[in-house]
Design a protein around this motif. Sequence first.
Motif, PDB file in Angstrom:
ATOM      1  N   ARG A 161      -2.801  -2.628   3.879  1.00 50.01           N
ATOM      2  CA  ARG A 161      -2.741  -2.502   5.201  1.00 50.01           C
ATOM      3  C   ARG A 161      -1.919  -1.746   5.691  1.00 50.01           C
ATOM      4  N   MET A 162      -2.097  -0.562   6.449  1.00 51.22           N
ATOM      5  CA  MET A 162      -1.486   0.170   7.074  1.00 51.22           C
ATOM      6  C   MET A 162      -0.401  -0.403   8.220  1.00 51.22           C
ATOM      7  N   LEU A 163       0.753  -0.345   8.251  1.00 45.38           N
ATOM      8  CA  LEU A 163       1.776  -0.610   9.342  1.00 45.38           C
ATOM      9  C   LEU A 163       2.412   0.462  10.015  1.00 45.38           C
ATOM     10  N   ARG A 164       2.171   0.756  11.348  1.00 44.10           N
ATOM     11  CA  ARG A 164       2.660   1.796  11.757  1.00 44.10           C
ATOM     12  C   ARG A 164       4.027   1.782  12.197  1.00 44.10           C
ATOM     13  N   ASP A 165       4.834   2.767  12.471  1.00 44.38           N
ATOM     14  CA  ASP A 165       6.035   2.852  12.659  1.00 44.38           C
ATOM     15  C   ASP A 165       6.206   3.082  14.115  1.00 44.38           C
ATOM     16  N   PRO A 166       6.716   2.051  14.989  1.00 43.62           N
ATOM     17  CA  PRO A 166       6.803   2.144  16.483  1.00 43.62           C
ATOM     18  C   PRO A 166       7.656   3.311  16.956  1.00 43.62           C
ATOM     19  N   ALA A 167       8.538   3.787  16.280  1.00 43.84           N
ATOM     20  CA  ALA A 167       9.291   5.023  16.433  1.00 43.84           C
ATOM     21  C   ALA A 167       8.519   6.079  16.539  1.00 43.84           C
ATOM     22  N   THR A 168       7.380   6.302  15.987  1.00 39.77           N
ATOM     23  CA  THR A 168       6.724   7.394  15.998  1.00 39.77           C
ATOM     24  C   THR A 168       5.735   7.601  17.154  1.00 39.77           C
ATOM     25  N   GLY A 169       5.692   6.566  18.121  1.00 44.51           N
ATOM     26  CA  GLY A 169       5.150   6.796  19.352  1.00 44.51           C
ATOM     27  C   GLY A 169       3.552   6.931  19.134  1.00 44.51           C
ATOM     28  N   SER A 170       3.102   8.091  20.115  1.00 43.33           N
ATOM     29  CA  SER A 170       1.732   8.297  20.000  1.00 43.33           C
ATOM     30  C   SER A 170       1.113   8.832  18.889  1.00 43.33           C
ATOM     31  N   ALA A 171       2.214   9.642  18.073  1.00 45.32           N
ATOM     32  CA  ALA A 171       1.670  10.195  16.734  1.00 45.32           C
ATOM     33  C   ALA A 171       1.111   9.050  15.543  1.00 45.32           C
ATOM     34  N   ARG A 172       1.552   7.839  16.020  1.00 45.78           N
ATOM     35  CA  ARG A 172       0.838   6.848  15.286  1.00 45.78           C
ATOM     36  C   ARG A 172       0.866   7.032  13.686  1.00 45.78           C
ATOM     37  N   CYS A 173       2.188   7.186  12.964  1.00 45.14           N
ATOM     38  CA  CYS A 173       2.486   7.462  11.667  1.00 45.14           C
ATOM     39  C   CYS A 173       2.608   6.150  11.008  1.00 45.14           C
ATOM     40  N   ALA A 174       2.596   6.341   9.733  1.00 43.16           N
ATOM     41  CA  ALA A 174       2.911   4.995   8.692  1.00 43.16           C
ATOM     42  C   ALA A 174       3.182   5.745   7.275  1.00 43.16           C
ATOM     43  N   GLY A 175       3.868   5.129   6.855  1.00 44.79           N
ATOM     44  CA  GLY A 175       4.239   5.443   5.353  1.00 44.79           C
ATOM     45  C   GLY A 175       3.444   4.917   4.313  1.00 44.79           C
ATOM     46  N   PHE A 176       3.128   5.690   3.024  1.00 44.07           N
ATOM     47  CA  PHE A 176       2.247   5.108   2.002  1.00 44.07           C
ATOM     48  C   PHE A 176       2.764   5.292   0.878  1.00 44.07           C
ATOM     49  N   TRP A 177       3.272   4.344  -0.313  1.00 42.30           N
ATOM     50  CA  TRP A 177       3.585   4.800  -1.506  1.00 42.30           C
ATOM     51  C   TRP A 177       2.722   4.362  -2.661  1.00 42.30           C
ATOM     52  N   PRO A 178       1.567   5.220  -2.707  1.00 44.06           N
ATOM     53  CA  PRO A 178       0.513   5.071  -3.848  1.00 44.06           C
ATOM     54  C   PRO A 178       1.105   4.769  -5.142  1.00 44.06           C
ATOM     55  N   ARG A 179       0.593   3.645  -5.971  1.00 44.70           N
ATOM     56  CA  ARG A 179       0.874   3.366  -7.053  1.00 44.70           C
ATOM     57  C   ARG A 179       0.530   4.287  -8.418  1.00 44.70           C
ATOM     58  N   ASP A 180      -0.895   4.583  -8.107  1.00 39.32           N
ATOM     59  CA  ASP A 180      -1.626   5.291  -9.204  1.00 39.32           C
ATOM     60  C   ASP A 180      -2.165   6.420  -8.627  1.00 39.32           C
ATOM     61  N   ALA A 181      -2.617   7.292  -9.480  1.00 41.58           N
ATOM     62  CA  ALA A 181      -3.300   8.555  -9.254  1.00 41.58           C
ATOM     63  C   ALA A 181      -4.878   8.504  -9.035  1.00 41.58           C
ATOM     64  N   GLY A 182      -5.493   9.556  -8.334  1.00 41.06           N
ATOM     65  CA  GLY A 182      -6.969   9.255  -8.382  1.00 41.06           C
ATOM     66  C   GLY A 182      -7.375   9.178  -6.850  1.00 41.06           C
ATOM     67  N   TRP A 183      -8.649   8.953  -6.677  1.00 43.86           N
ATOM     68  CA  TRP A 183      -9.242   9.057  -5.411  1.00 43.86           C
ATOM     69  C   TRP A 183      -9.046   7.709  -4.624  1.00 43.86           C
ATOM     70  N   HIS A 184      -8.437   7.855  -3.339  1.00 47.13           N
ATOM     71  CA  HIS A 184      -7.989   6.634  -2.628  1.00 47.13           C
ATOM     72  C   HIS A 184      -8.900   6.900  -1.115  1.00 47.13           C
ATOM     73  N   GLN A 185      -9.091   5.766  -0.395  1.00 44.83           N
ATOM     74  CA  GLN A 185      -9.913   5.705   0.753  1.00 44.83           C
ATOM     75  C   GLN A 185      -9.328   5.063   1.797  1.00 44.83           C
TER      76      GLN A 185
END
Length: 263
Positions: free
Chosen positions: A161-185
């Motif tokens: 589940r993606m959790l937005r960073d409140p500091a990014t405001g209306s840009a609504r950004c979140a960080g994601f650290w993928p563990r494996d290579a390949g196609w994600h959705q």
Amino acid sequence: MQRLLGIPAVGSEEVAFHLPRPAPDDDAWRARRGAGTADLPVDADAVPAGLPVLTRRTARMPVGDDVALLRDATGAPLAWWHAMGRGRVGVWTPADTYTLVLAGHADVHAALWSQAFATLARAGAPAIAAIPDEARARERAALCGIADEARIVAPDGTTTRMLRDPATGSARCAGFWPRDAGWHQLKVGDAATPFFVRAREDAPSLHRAAVRLQTLQRAARAEAAATLAVAEGARGPAWPWFLAWLTASALLWWLERRRSTPG
């Protein structure tokens, strides 16, 4: 009207700039362009000649929740957008992108305007504003414009589940650290947006180019913030104002005591 829409003033002076190359080398660029068709052949001399020099109008970089919509080869922003109500407002400074078509780079011109219109016109879409181009396993990838219920499904079926960073405001950004290579959705409800995550050691030249671009972008943002701080001026010391207040308060207290003293 510009102030009402939150748009910074755009000047009439024009400055030259270069767009970033679409590929790290000429061979990769030719492969990306393809061979064209009989009705619309691809200009074989366009790749060695490189992208033409373009011009943009000068504009003060916004400070707030504005997101860069386009950057030049050094990472400096050329266009921005910010959310307003249920839509988006954009600022565009390039003045002569049509010369890309005249120089044989119709594909770059089409991709440029397609990305701009898709970002501004599809604000209500439940996916993200831009899929990360260089997501790699075990490295942080930033996703912006995500909805509250957004989640990422890895190739092995693991859901994050993606959790937005409140500091990014209306840009609504979140960080994601993928563990494996390949196609994600990236999924929001029943809608899914696929994006590819490279292995950590895959395509090292592309990785170096992406790191260089990120470094230039951070340097440009730091330079813009420093310029703004110099323009606004540094805050002076607060103690003179405190002494002035204390002196005025003591004088008023003394006058009040003097009036209330009999005789």
